[in-house]
Scaffold this active site. Sequence first.
Site, short mmCIF file in Angstrom:
data_model
loop_
_atom_site.label_atom_id
_atom_site.label_comp_id
_atom_site.label_asym_id
_atom_site.label_seq_id
_atom_site.Cartn_x
_atom_site.Cartn_y
_atom_site.Cartn_z
N ARG A 77 -21.78 20.03 44.87
CA ARG A 77 -22.83 19.36 44.10
C ARG A 77 -23.77 18.64 45.05
O ARG A 77 -23.33 17.81 45.86
CB ARG A 77 -22.19 18.38 43.11
CG ARG A 77 -23.20 17.53 42.38
CD ARG A 77 -22.61 16.69 41.25
NE ARG A 77 -23.68 15.90 40.69
CZ ARG A 77 -23.80 14.57 40.80
NH1 ARG A 77 -22.87 13.85 41.41
NH2 ARG A 77 -24.84 13.96 40.29
N HIS A 121 -31.67 12.77 41.74
CA HIS A 121 -30.70 11.77 42.22
C HIS A 121 -31.51 10.62 42.84
O HIS A 121 -31.37 10.31 44.02
CB HIS A 121 -29.71 12.39 43.20
CG HIS A 121 -28.41 11.64 43.32
ND1 HIS A 121 -27.18 12.21 43.09
CD2 HIS A 121 -28.15 10.36 43.63
CE1 HIS A 121 -26.22 11.32 43.29
NE2 HIS A 121 -26.79 10.17 43.61
N GLU A 166 -26.98 9.51 36.80
CA GLU A 166 -26.81 8.09 36.50
C GLU A 166 -28.08 7.38 36.06
O GLU A 166 -28.58 6.48 36.76
CB GLU A 166 -26.19 7.38 37.70
CG GLU A 166 -24.89 7.99 38.16
CD GLU A 166 -24.18 7.16 39.23
OE1 GLU A 166 -24.80 6.24 39.78
OE2 GLU A 166 -22.99 7.41 39.47
N ASN A 292 -19.19 10.34 36.30
CA ASN A 292 -18.86 9.70 37.57
C ASN A 292 -18.00 8.49 37.26
O ASN A 292 -18.44 7.59 36.52
CB ASN A 292 -20.13 9.21 38.29
CG ASN A 292 -21.03 10.36 38.73
OD1 ASN A 292 -20.64 11.53 38.65
ND2 ASN A 292 -22.21 10.04 39.20
N TYR A 294 -15.63 5.39 38.93
CA TYR A 294 -15.19 4.68 40.13
C TYR A 294 -14.25 3.52 39.83
O TYR A 294 -13.35 3.24 40.63
CB TYR A 294 -16.40 4.14 40.90
CG TYR A 294 -17.19 5.23 41.60
CD1 TYR A 294 -16.80 5.68 42.85
CD2 TYR A 294 -18.28 5.83 40.99
CE1 TYR A 294 -17.50 6.69 43.50
CE2 TYR A 294 -18.98 6.85 41.63
CZ TYR A 294 -18.58 7.27 42.88
OH TYR A 294 -19.27 8.27 43.52
N GLU A 354 -18.31 12.88 40.11
CA GLU A 354 -18.06 11.99 41.26
C GLU A 354 -16.83 11.15 41.02
O GLU A 354 -16.64 10.60 39.94
CB GLU A 354 -19.23 11.00 41.49
CG GLU A 354 -20.47 11.61 42.06
CD GLU A 354 -21.59 10.59 42.25
OE1 GLU A 354 -21.30 9.39 42.49
OE2 GLU A 354 -22.75 11.00 42.15
C1 GCO Z 1 -23.62 6.69 42.47
C2 GCO Z 1 -24.30 7.79 43.15
C3 GCO Z 1 -23.86 8.01 44.55
C4 GCO Z 1 -23.20 6.86 45.24
C5 GCO Z 1 -21.75 6.76 44.90
C6 GCO Z 1 -21.04 5.60 45.55
O1 GCO Z 1 -22.70 6.93 41.72
O2 GCO Z 1 -24.00 5.54 42.65
O3 GCO Z 1 -24.26 8.96 42.44
O4 GCO Z 1 -25.06 8.34 45.12
O5 GCO Z 1 -23.31 6.98 46.60
O6 GCO Z 1 -21.61 6.58 43.53
O7 GCO Z 1 -21.63 4.40 45.18
#
Ligand code: GCO
Length: 449
Positions: A77, A121, A166, A292, A294, A354
Amino acid sequence: MILQKFPTGFLWGAATAAYQIEGAWNEDGKGESIWDRFTHRPHTILNGDRGDIACNHYHLMPEDVSLMAQLGLSSYRFSLAWTRILPAGKGQINQQGLDFYDRLVDKLLKANILPHVTLNHWDLPQALQEEGGWVNRDSINWFAEYAQIVFERLGDRVSFWSTHNEPWVIAFLGYAHGIFAPGIANFSQAYQTIHHLLLSHGKAVQIFRQGNYPGEIGIVLNLENYQPKTKTEVDRQACQRAYDNLAGLLLQPLFQGDYPQQLFQWLGQHQPVIASGDLALINQPIDFLGVNYYSTSAVSFHHHGGLLKTTSQPVSAPGWGKTSMGWGINPAGLKTVLLDLKDNYGNPKMYLTENGCAFPDFPDSRGFVADWERINFLRAHLLAAHQAIATGVKLQGYYVWSLLDNFEWASGYQPKFGLVRVDYSTQQRIPKQSAYWYREVISQNAVAI
Ligand code: GCO
């Protein structure tokens, strides 16, 4: 050793974004983007870092594709720099820019790696920002023009398209808090940006359908697992507002054709201007949702908590700490997010576009990083994804963020997210321990526990 097998055909990928890796910011006819402009301003980025050179991927692309092949990736990706293709954002096309992505796509296919292209992006052309950027309703047409050009050139060979990456981050970090490009602090502009990003997404999907291109199209959202900090009513409501302002604000229009009403009442004068027919354009069938994930946060009411009157803190799962971004490591939170999508938004087909972590990697004398923390992180999240799939979540692929250490926006080069280390002084790529581990996962289509 027990192997948790993933479904046959599950995609194993890694992700990057143009501004974070390409460099060559003003070469071969490329125009200036809002990130070029923003990073060239003082005091915007940690240590004054900028993406002018980044990982020099624009010049090292063939070598980087070989790396991906060595890892055994089944998909990659990446995003296109709009300003390589349309230096002024619209009008004149720069063939050299299109040629670069054409070569990349061909190289990937030759290596049996399916391209997943993100159109936006974050690196909007600066020329368009000067006309108001995403706050200007014309942005729907600018994006449509760009998308059409790219579909025409690459649409015969690209398997997966994401319109935007995002939208929440673009709108709130870029237009409300001013910490990302274009560096504006205005909540009304942020909500208008959300609305125009969603409309331009809908329009691009429409154009894609009309062209009968062979791939799939969707959008990528950052979703966080929010928990109320306490059981009190004020915290519960604060958490609901935080949820409505992230998941609700995007998933509701995309999948249900409306915006969260309670949130909009709260926003009052900051609500976006919406024209009739807008929600129908946004609420188009998509082929997949990109997620995504985290971290997990605890949300509570706070008098000084900005427009939403909320504040949040990272929540690490028991036994887990934080990443060097300060984010709470919480693999179970991923399962919660995926189940919410299954139970409340019609169980769309999904890719985890992600997931990853930054840690203060310590290279040995040969430049090798034994990043066991990253391996533990990735393994635990894959196991959570596996559990979600077992309950019926339609997750069909996983992309590690990121293939390479790269330019982490306002945090510059300090956070290291890569499976592969980049020595910025030589641009040498050195796979970390996690790269070898991931290669094993891919070849077994399974995670060992
Ligand atoms: C985001 C973006 C990425 C970042 C990653 C880590 O999620 O912010 O897609 O470009 O680098 O997430 O922060």
